[in-house]
Design an enzyme around this catalytic site. Structure first.
Site, PDB file in Angstrom:
ATOM      1  N   SER A 119       0.833  -1.219   0.000  1.00 31.78           N
ATOM      2  CA  SER A 119       0.000   0.000   0.000  1.00 31.78           C
ATOM      3  C   SER A 119       0.857   1.253   0.000  1.00 31.78           C
ATOM      4  O   SER A 119       0.329   2.359   0.042  1.00 31.78           O
ATOM      5  CB  SER A 119      -0.916  -0.011   1.221  1.00 31.78           C
ATOM      6  N   ASN A 174      -2.870  -2.551  13.302  1.00 28.98           N
ATOM      7  CA  ASN A 174      -4.340  -2.437  13.210  1.00 28.98           C
ATOM      8  C   ASN A 174      -4.871  -1.178  13.901  1.00 28.98           C
ATOM      9  O   ASN A 174      -5.767  -0.514  13.384  1.00 28.98           O
ATOM     10  CB  ASN A 174      -5.004  -3.674  13.832  1.00 28.98           C
ATOM     11  N   HIS A 180     -39.442  22.381 -12.969  1.00 24.29           N
ATOM     12  CA  HIS A 180     -39.595  21.494 -14.139  1.00 24.29           C
ATOM     13  C   HIS A 180     -38.932  22.086 -15.379  1.00 24.29           C
ATOM     14  O   HIS A 180     -39.380  21.829 -16.496  1.00 24.29           O
ATOM     15  CB  HIS A 180     -41.068  21.195 -14.450  1.00 24.29           C
ATOM     16  N   SER A 185     -12.116  25.150 -28.733  1.00 27.83           N
ATOM     17  CA  SER A 185     -12.269  23.871 -29.427  1.00 27.83           C
ATOM     18  C   SER A 185     -11.172  23.749 -30.472  1.00 27.83           C
ATOM     19  O   SER A 185     -10.773  24.735 -31.088  1.00 27.83           O
ATOM     20  CB  SER A 185     -13.653  23.835 -30.091  1.00 27.83           C
ATOM     21  N   LYS A 202     -15.849  28.402 -30.331  1.00 22.52           N
ATOM     22  CA  LYS A 202     -16.318  27.828 -29.070  1.00 22.52           C
ATOM     23  C   LYS A 202     -15.646  28.407 -27.819  1.00 22.52           C
ATOM     24  O   LYS A 202     -14.451  28.687 -27.816  1.00 22.52           O
ATOM     25  CB  LYS A 202     -16.113  26.305 -29.071  1.00 22.52           C
ATOM     26  N   GLU A 240     -18.007  21.562 -16.168  1.00 20.28           N
ATOM     27  CA  GLU A 240     -18.348  20.182 -16.559  1.00 20.28           C
ATOM     28  C   GLU A 240     -17.501  19.177 -15.785  1.00 20.28           C
ATOM     29  O   GLU A 240     -17.964  18.106 -15.399  1.00 20.28           O
ATOM     30  CB  GLU A 240     -18.120  19.989 -18.064  1.00 20.28           C
ATOM     31  N   TYR A 251     -10.299  -6.759  12.314  1.00 18.85           N
ATOM     32  CA  TYR A 251      -9.571  -6.251  11.147  1.00 18.85           C
ATOM     33  C   TYR A 251      -9.521  -7.306  10.038  1.00 18.85           C
ATOM     34  O   TYR A 251      -9.332  -8.495  10.290  1.00 18.85           O
ATOM     35  CB  TYR A 251      -8.130  -5.857  11.529  1.00 18.85           C
ATOM     36  N   GLN A 276      -7.845  -2.254   3.789  1.00 19.02           N
ATOM     37  CA  GLN A 276      -6.778  -1.407   3.245  1.00 19.02           C
ATOM     38  C   GLN A 276      -7.294  -0.575   2.059  1.00 19.02           C
ATOM     39  O   GLN A 276      -6.712   0.434   1.703  1.00 19.02           O
ATOM     40  CB  GLN A 276      -5.596  -2.284   2.808  1.00 19.02           C
ATOM     41  N   LYS A 286      -8.238   3.620   2.009  1.00 14.75           N
ATOM     42  CA  LYS A 286      -7.409   4.828   1.891  1.00 14.75           C
ATOM     43  C   LYS A 286      -7.468   5.512   0.528  1.00 14.75           C
ATOM     44  O   LYS A 286      -7.604   6.732   0.442  1.00 14.75           O
ATOM     45  CB  LYS A 286      -5.966   4.498   2.270  1.00 14.75           C
TER      46      LYS A 286
HETATM   47  N1  ARG Z   1      -1.850  -1.353   5.514  1.00 12.27           N
HETATM   48  C1  ARG Z   1      -2.825  -1.907   6.392  1.00 12.27           C
HETATM   49  C2  ARG Z   1      -4.183  -1.260   6.160  1.00 12.27           C
HETATM   50  O1  ARG Z   1      -4.209  -0.224   5.617  1.00 12.27           O
HETATM   51  C3  ARG Z   1      -2.378  -1.673   7.791  1.00 12.27           C
HETATM   52  C4  ARG Z   1      -2.854  -2.687   8.738  1.00 12.27           C
HETATM   53  C5  ARG Z   1      -2.181  -3.932   8.493  1.00 12.27           C
HETATM   54  N2  ARG Z   1      -2.505  -4.899   9.476  1.00 12.27           N
HETATM   55  C6  ARG Z   1      -2.351  -6.168   9.272  1.00 12.27           C
HETATM   56  N3  ARG Z   1      -2.652  -6.947  10.241  1.00 12.27           N
HETATM   57  N4  ARG Z   1      -1.942  -6.660   8.122  1.00 12.27           N
HETATM   58  O2  ARG Z   1      -5.207  -1.771   6.489  1.00 12.27           O
END
Ligand code: ARG
Length: 467
Positions: free
Chosen positions: A26, A113, A159, A280, A286, A293, A320, A325, A328
């Site tokens: 990640s 976690n 309307h 354009s 244009k 938009e 968890y 993940q 994010k």
């Molecule tokens: N990168 C993980 C997430 O965003 C962090 C937590 C990871 N925890 C684990 N037990 N693999 O969720």
């Protein structure tokens, strides 16, 4: 060759498959959390020292090392290895490079976690503040536009058909009100995420004598979470922000749509500044409202991000799961989209001109714009609303048949009006059949009478003055 993971040391005989490693990584996106991860780690290290879980001297070394990592990060000098799994492990590795072996003590009483929830909450708190500030800036730009246009009367639509006359400022202030509620909603999400999760550890809490309230205080959280399982399991606070940003997007998209429509040749109510339009490649004439938009289009992404996380979370058992993940990218995406939209719209709204002549022409197409004024006039003269509605309907039928687009003493004299109802008097010509007169009839609180609109503008000026 894959690098050894912290947790591979004992349990695993084999190193991770490169495909699996890359798949789960990640770092490409959660590097946005690095600063929060370091700040959270500093608070955690201080707490470990204060509670005697590690030596004070060790805590000091950790804090010093983390500050060094932070300063490198802020200077853009922290090299982030794309092979690392996530932001937490990057910080841990950099800390080891600063302080050596003692860095191994930082993870005491902490798990990724609870750490990831803390980092994301810290990110949200900061970004929410930024978004609220940007909403205020857009409100200010809209307020400026309203001030310039409180005397401009436009036909308003239901309307997509002409309905009644309103002050342009009143129309624009409708968006300022919507943005007020957006702000309230977003401020509300701040309260929801103000619970400090650290100390929940993997899911059950810890056996070590930690002080969670101290960490909360250091990091500016007003409470600690009550349930360790809840703290690591839920992402409702992110979903709430995504939902609030989706609603904000809906408002910004409707504002954009109004401006797009008003800038067409068919309406021609406004001129949008050239700096916010594009040309354009094929049609030299244009002037396209692409920025607006694009706001409208981005709103779809905001909805998609909300939906994406709702679907991700819906069938996950506690606590968890790695599925989470996926929270994010959608969060970062929505926060950045919302901020970009607000910033560009605030500038664009400073650069709109109302085309008064064209607006005036649009007001002379349908005498129906005054129909409710006639009905209410008749009600004041003692007619029931239903009878007044019927009488007015007949008058308009007559106007449409005779192609009367503008009602005056000449086009519709009193004796003709009296044929529809004998309660009509000359006073009807004084109160309506002109945009400004019609608008000024709507004096009920919240109505479009210019006096009302001016007092709303004053209220907003006060409210936004120090914002
Ligand atoms: N990168 C993980 C997430 O965003 C962090 C937590 C990871 N925890 C684990 N037990 N693999 O969720």
């Amino acid at each position: 060759m894959m690098k050894k993971k912290t947790w591979r040391g004992t349990r695993f005989k084999k190193s991770a498959h490169p495909k699996a490693d890359k798949f789960l990584s990640s770092i490409a996106f959660d590097k946005k959390l690095i600063e929060y991860d370091i700040k959270g780690s500093i608070a955690h290290a201080k707490m470990l020292g204060k509670c005697g879980i590690i030596k004070q001297k060790e805590a000091k070394t950790l804090v010093k090392g983390l500050n060094a990592v932070l300063s490198k990060y802020k200077k853009g000098k922290l090299r982030i290895d794309p092979e690392m799994e996530d932001a937490h492990l990057v910080v841990a590795k950099k800390l080891t490079a600063e302080v050596g072996n003692v860095s191994k003590k930082l993870h005491t009483a902490r798990s990724r976690n609870d750490q990831v929830v803390l980092d994301v909450k810290m990110y949200c708190k900061e970004k929410i503040g930024m978004i609220i500030g940007s909403i205020k800036k857009l409100q200010k730009a809209l307020l400026q536009f309203s001030k310039k246009s409180d005397q401009v009367i436009i036909p308003a639509y239901t309307h997509m058909q002409q309905a009644q006359c309103v002050s342009l400022a009143h129309y624009i202030l409708a968006y300022v009100e919507m943005l007020k509620r957006d702000r309230m909603r977003i401020e509300g999400s701040f309260k929801i995420l103000d619970e400090m999760p650290l100390g929940s550890c993997a899911l059950s809490g810890v056996s070590l004598p930690i002080d969670r309230k101290y960490v909360a205080k250091v990091l500016g959280f007003s409470k600690v979470s009550n349930n360790s399982i809840d703290a690591v399991s839920d992402r409702d606070f992110i979903i709430e922000i995504l939902g609030n940003l989706a609603i904000l997007g809906m408002h910004l998209s409707r504002l954009s749509e109004d401006l797009i429509l008003w800038s067409t040749k068919e309406f021609d109510f406004i001129e949008i500044g050239e700096a916010f339009c594009t040309g354009s490649s094929i049609m030299p004439h244009k002037k396209n409202p692409d920025v607006l938009e694009y706001v409208r289009g981005y709103t779809g992404r905001l909805y998609g991000n909300l939906n994406s996380l709702l679907v991700t979370m819906k069938a996950l058992p506690l606590s968890y799961n790695r599925d989470m993940q996926h929270d994010k990218e959608v969060l970062f995406s929505s926060v950045e989209i919302a901020e970009d939209m607000l910033q560009v719209l605030a500038e664009l709204c400073k650069d709109i001109k109302a085309n008064r002549t064209k607006i005036a022409q649009a007001l002379e197409k349908d005498p129906g714009l005054y129909s409710v004024d006639i009905v209410e006039y008749l009600v004041k003269k003692g007619k029931s609303y239903k009878d007044a509605h019927d009488i007015t309907g007949n008058i308009l039928k007559h106007c449409y048949k005779k192609k009367i687009t503008k009602i005056t003493k000449v086009t519709l004299p009193l004796n003709r009006l009296k044929a529809f109802s004998n309660v009509f008097g000359n006073d009807i010509y004084n109160i309506t059949f002109e945009p400004k007169k019609s608008v000024n009839l709507k004096t009920s609180y919240g109505g479009t009478a210019i006096k009302n609109v001016r007092s709303q503008i004053k209220n907003w000026e006060k409210a936004l003055k120090n914002a």
